[in-house]
Design a protein around this motif. Structure first.
Motif, PDB file in Angstrom:
ATOM      1  N   LEU A  78      -7.691  71.862  17.440  1.00 63.62           N
ATOM      2  CA  LEU A  78      -8.263  70.761  16.676  1.00 63.62           C
ATOM      3  C   LEU A  78      -7.858  69.419  17.274  1.00 63.62           C
ATOM      4  O   LEU A  78      -8.696  68.530  17.469  1.00 63.62           O
ATOM      5  N   VAL A  79      -6.592  69.283  17.596  1.00 66.11           N
ATOM      6  CA  VAL A  79      -6.100  68.027  18.161  1.00 66.11           C
ATOM      7  C   VAL A  79      -6.528  67.893  19.627  1.00 66.11           C
ATOM      8  O   VAL A  79      -7.021  66.843  20.045  1.00 66.11           O
ATOM      9  N   GLY A  80      -6.363  68.963  20.395  1.00 63.18           N
ATOM     10  CA  GLY A  80      -6.684  68.918  21.821  1.00 63.18           C
ATOM     11  C   GLY A  80      -8.146  68.653  22.116  1.00 63.18           C
ATOM     12  O   GLY A  80      -8.485  68.013  23.111  1.00 63.18           O
ATOM     13  N   SER A  81      -9.029  69.121  21.259  1.00 64.22           N
ATOM     14  CA  SER A  81     -10.466  68.945  21.480  1.00 64.22           C
ATOM     15  C   SER A  81     -10.976  67.598  20.981  1.00 64.22           C
ATOM     16  O   SER A  81     -12.116  67.229  21.239  1.00 64.22           O
ATOM     17  N   GLY A  82     -10.164  66.894  20.225  1.00 62.45           N
ATOM     18  CA  GLY A  82     -10.593  65.626  19.648  1.00 62.45           C
ATOM     19  C   GLY A  82     -11.293  65.780  18.317  1.00 62.45           C
ATOM     20  O   GLY A  82     -11.721  64.798  17.716  1.00 62.45           O
ATOM     21  N   LEU A  83     -11.435  67.010  17.843  1.00 62.80           N
ATOM     22  CA  LEU A  83     -12.109  67.234  16.563  1.00 62.80           C
ATOM     23  C   LEU A  83     -11.300  66.706  15.386  1.00 62.80           C
ATOM     24  O   LEU A  83     -11.872  66.407  14.342  1.00 62.80           O
ATOM     25  N   ALA A  84      -9.987  66.600  15.531  1.00 64.12           N
ATOM     26  CA  ALA A  84      -9.166  66.086  14.434  1.00 64.12           C
ATOM     27  C   ALA A  84      -9.618  64.673  14.079  1.00 64.12           C
ATOM     28  O   ALA A  84      -9.825  64.352  12.911  1.00 64.12           O
ATOM     29  N   ALA A  85      -9.815  63.849  15.093  1.00 64.48           N
ATOM     30  CA  ALA A  85     -10.266  62.479  14.851  1.00 64.48           C
ATOM     31  C   ALA A  85     -11.687  62.478  14.300  1.00 64.48           C
ATOM     32  O   ALA A  85     -12.004  61.706  13.389  1.00 64.48           O
ATOM     33  N   ALA A  86     -12.543  63.356  14.817  1.00 67.93           N
ATOM     34  CA  ALA A  86     -13.932  63.410  14.367  1.00 67.93           C
ATOM     35  C   ALA A  86     -14.033  63.884  12.922  1.00 67.93           C
ATOM     36  O   ALA A  86     -14.935  63.478  12.191  1.00 67.93           O
ATOM     37  N   ASP A  87     -13.123  64.749  12.492  1.00 72.71           N
ATOM     38  CA  ASP A  87     -13.138  65.268  11.121  1.00 72.71           C
ATOM     39  C   ASP A  87     -12.214  64.486  10.196  1.00 72.71           C
ATOM     40  O   ASP A  87     -11.881  64.951   9.114  1.00 72.71           O
ATOM     41  N   ASP A  88     -11.771  63.306  10.620  1.00 73.42           N
ATOM     42  CA  ASP A  88     -10.898  62.463   9.799  1.00 73.42           C
ATOM     43  C   ASP A  88      -9.594  63.156   9.411  1.00 73.42           C
ATOM     44  O   ASP A  88      -9.144  63.068   8.277  1.00 73.42           O
ATOM     45  N   VAL A  89      -8.994  63.858  10.366  1.00 79.05           N
ATOM     46  CA  VAL A  89      -7.718  64.530  10.135  1.00 79.05           C
ATOM     47  C   VAL A  89      -6.636  63.744  10.876  1.00 79.05           C
ATOM     48  O   VAL A  89      -6.578  63.772  12.100  1.00 79.05           O
ATOM     49  N   PRO A  90      -5.776  63.018  10.150  1.00 78.00           N
ATOM     50  CA  PRO A  90      -4.717  62.263  10.821  1.00 78.00           C
ATOM     51  C   PRO A  90      -3.713  63.204  11.479  1.00 78.00           C
ATOM     52  O   PRO A  90      -3.285  64.202  10.892  1.00 78.00           O
ATOM     53  N   VAL A  91      -3.349  62.894  12.697  1.00 73.33           N
ATOM     54  CA  VAL A  91      -2.501  63.776  13.492  1.00 73.33           C
ATOM     55  C   VAL A  91      -1.064  63.828  12.970  1.00 73.33           C
ATOM     56  O   VAL A  91      -0.441  64.885  12.994  1.00 73.33           O
ATOM     57  N   GLY A  92      -0.528  62.727  12.455  1.00 78.58           N
ATOM     58  CA  GLY A  92       0.853  62.716  11.960  1.00 78.58           C
ATOM     59  C   GLY A  92       1.097  63.759  10.878  1.00 78.58           C
ATOM     60  O   GLY A  92       2.002  64.595  11.002  1.00 78.58           O
ATOM     61  N   PRO A  93       0.315  63.750   9.798  1.00 76.53           N
ATOM     62  CA  PRO A  93       0.503  64.773   8.772  1.00 76.53           C
ATOM     63  C   PRO A  93       0.234  66.193   9.290  1.00 76.53           C
ATOM     64  O   PRO A  93       0.899  67.137   8.875  1.00 76.53           O
ATOM     65  N   LEU A  94      -0.717  66.313  10.210  1.00 76.09           N
ATOM     66  CA  LEU A  94      -0.993  67.627  10.795  1.00 76.09           C
ATOM     67  C   LEU A  94       0.221  68.118  11.582  1.00 76.09           C
ATOM     68  O   LEU A  94       0.575  69.297  11.526  1.00 76.09           O
ATOM     69  N   LEU A  95       0.898  67.204  12.264  1.00 74.14           N
ATOM     70  CA  LEU A  95       2.123  67.551  12.988  1.00 74.14           C
ATOM     71  C   LEU A  95       3.229  67.958  12.016  1.00 74.14           C
ATOM     72  O   LEU A  95       3.947  68.931  12.249  1.00 74.14           O
ATOM     73  N   ALA A  96       3.362  67.232  10.903  1.00 76.22           N
ATOM     74  CA  ALA A  96       4.380  67.585   9.899  1.00 76.22           C
ATOM     75  C   ALA A  96       4.115  68.979   9.342  1.00 76.22           C
ATOM     76  O   ALA A  96       5.044  69.796   9.214  1.00 76.22           O
ATOM     77  N   ALA A  97       2.855  69.269   9.019  1.00 71.02           N
ATOM     78  CA  ALA A  97       2.514  70.610   8.520  1.00 71.02           C
ATOM     79  C   ALA A  97       2.832  71.663   9.578  1.00 71.02           C
ATOM     80  O   ALA A  97       3.322  72.752   9.254  1.00 71.02           O
ATOM     81  N   SER A  98       2.600  71.332  10.844  1.00 73.00           N
ATOM     82  CA  SER A  98       2.889  72.276  11.929  1.00 73.00           C
ATOM     83  C   SER A  98       4.378  72.560  12.050  1.00 73.00           C
ATOM     84  O   SER A  98       4.780  73.690  12.328  1.00 73.00           O
ATOM     85  N   VAL A  99       5.201  71.547  11.852  1.00 70.49           N
ATOM     86  CA  VAL A  99       6.656  71.747  11.868  1.00 70.49           C
ATOM     87  C   VAL A  99       7.052  72.728  10.770  1.00 70.49           C
ATOM     88  O   VAL A  99       7.834  73.663  10.995  1.00 70.49           O
ATOM     89  N   PHE A 100       6.506  72.532   9.583  1.00 68.90           N
ATOM     90  CA  PHE A 100       6.788  73.458   8.481  1.00 68.90           C
ATOM     91  C   PHE A 100       6.327  74.878   8.822  1.00 68.90           C
ATOM     92  O   PHE A 100       7.032  75.850   8.560  1.00 68.90           O
ATOM     93  N   ILE A 101       5.149  74.989   9.417  1.00 68.80           N
ATOM     94  CA  ILE A 101       4.602  76.304   9.769  1.00 68.80           C
ATOM     95  C   ILE A 101       5.472  76.982  10.817  1.00 68.80           C
ATOM     96  O   ILE A 101       5.699  78.195  10.752  1.00 68.80           O
ATOM     97  N   VAL A 102       5.982  76.229  11.773  1.00 66.41           N
ATOM     98  CA  VAL A 102       6.875  76.799  12.800  1.00 66.41           C
ATOM     99  C   VAL A 102       8.126  77.377  12.148  1.00 66.41           C
ATOM    100  O   VAL A 102       8.587  78.467  12.517  1.00 66.41           O
ATOM    101  N   VAL A 103       8.687  76.685  11.167  1.00 61.17           N
ATOM    102  CA  VAL A 103       9.882  77.178  10.479  1.00 61.17           C
ATOM    103  C   VAL A 103       9.576  78.491   9.755  1.00 61.17           C
ATOM    104  O   VAL A 103      10.329  79.464   9.857  1.00 61.17           O
TER     105      VAL A 103
END
Length: 184
Positions: A78-103
Motif C-alpha cells: 500500500l505504501v510502496g505503490s503510492g496507494l496509501a496517499a491515493a486512498d487517504d491513508v496517512p503513513v504515520g498511523p499506518l506505521l504505528a499499527a504496523s509496529v503493533f502488528i509486528v509485536v
C-alpha cells in the motif's frame, strides 16, 4: 509473576488492541478496498486482544501470525505503490499499527516455536501455557506499564487519522461560538 513478566505476557494483547483502534480509525477515513481491509483487520485485532487477555494466552497463534504477516505485506504494498496517499491513508498511523502488528506476530511466532519444541520433546503439555491470572500489585504494575506504552504510541497515531483530525477538541462539546469567537 513479576511486573516485568506481566508486561511481557500482556504486551502482545495490548498491542493488538492498539492496532485494532488505529486500523479502525484509518478505515474511517480511507476509501476503496484498503478501508474495508483495515476495518476488518481492526475489528479482528480488537477481538483477538480482548479474548487473548481474557484467556491469559495468545489464542490461535498460527492464524494471528499468518494474518499479521499478510497485513504487513499489504501495508508495504500500500505504501510502496503510492496507494496509501491515493486512498487517504496517512503513513504515520499506518506505521504505528504496523509496529503493533509486528509485536503480535513476533509473540505468536515465539509461542508456536515453543509449542513445536515441546511436541518434539514429547511433552504432554504441548499446548501453550496459560498466563497466570493477574493478582497482586506487581503484575498489575506490569499491565498498567504495558497499557501506558501502547497508549503512548496509539494516541498520536489516532490523532493523525482523519477521524482524529475531525474530532471535537476536549471541553468544546455542546459549546456555542459567538460572533466574537468566544465559547459559551
Amino acid at each position: 509473576m513479576t511486573a516485568l513478566s506481566a508486561l511481557a505476557r500482556t504486551w502482545p494483547m495490548l498491542c493488538a488492541l492498539g492496532a485494532g483502534l488505529v486500523l479502525l480509525a484509518l478505515a474511517a477515513g480511507a476509501g476503496g478496498m484498503a478501508g474495508g481491509v483495515m476495518a476488518a483487520a481492526g475489528a479482528a485485532g480488537l477481538g483477538w486482544g480482548v479474548l487473548s487477555l481474557r484467556a491469559g494466552r495468545a489464542l490461535v497463534p498460527g492464524l494471528a501470525l499468518g494474518t499479521g504477516a499478510a497485513l504487513l505485506v499489504g501495508t508495504g504494498a500500500l505504501v510502496g505503490s503510492g496507494l496509501a496517499a491515493a486512498d487517504d491513508v496517512p503513513v504515520g498511523p499506518l506505521l504505528a499499527a504496523s509496529v503493533f502488528i509486528v509485536v503480535v506476530a513476533g509473540h505468536c511466532a515465539v509461542v508456536l516455536r515453543r509449542r513445536a519444541r515441546r511436541v518434539r520433546e514429547g511433552r504432554a503439555d504441548a499446548a501453550a501455557p496459560r498466563t497466570a491470572a493477574v493478582d497482586g500489585r506487581l503484575p498489575l504494575v506490569g499491565l498498567v506499564a504495558g497499557a501506558l506504552l501502547v497508549a503512548g504510541l496509539a494516541t498520536p497515531a489516532l490523532a493523525a487519522t482523519e477521524a482524529g483530525r475531525l474530532a471535537v477538541p476536549h471541553g468544546e462539546h455542546g459549546s456555542v461560538v459567538t460572533d466574537e469567537g468566544h465559547h459559551h
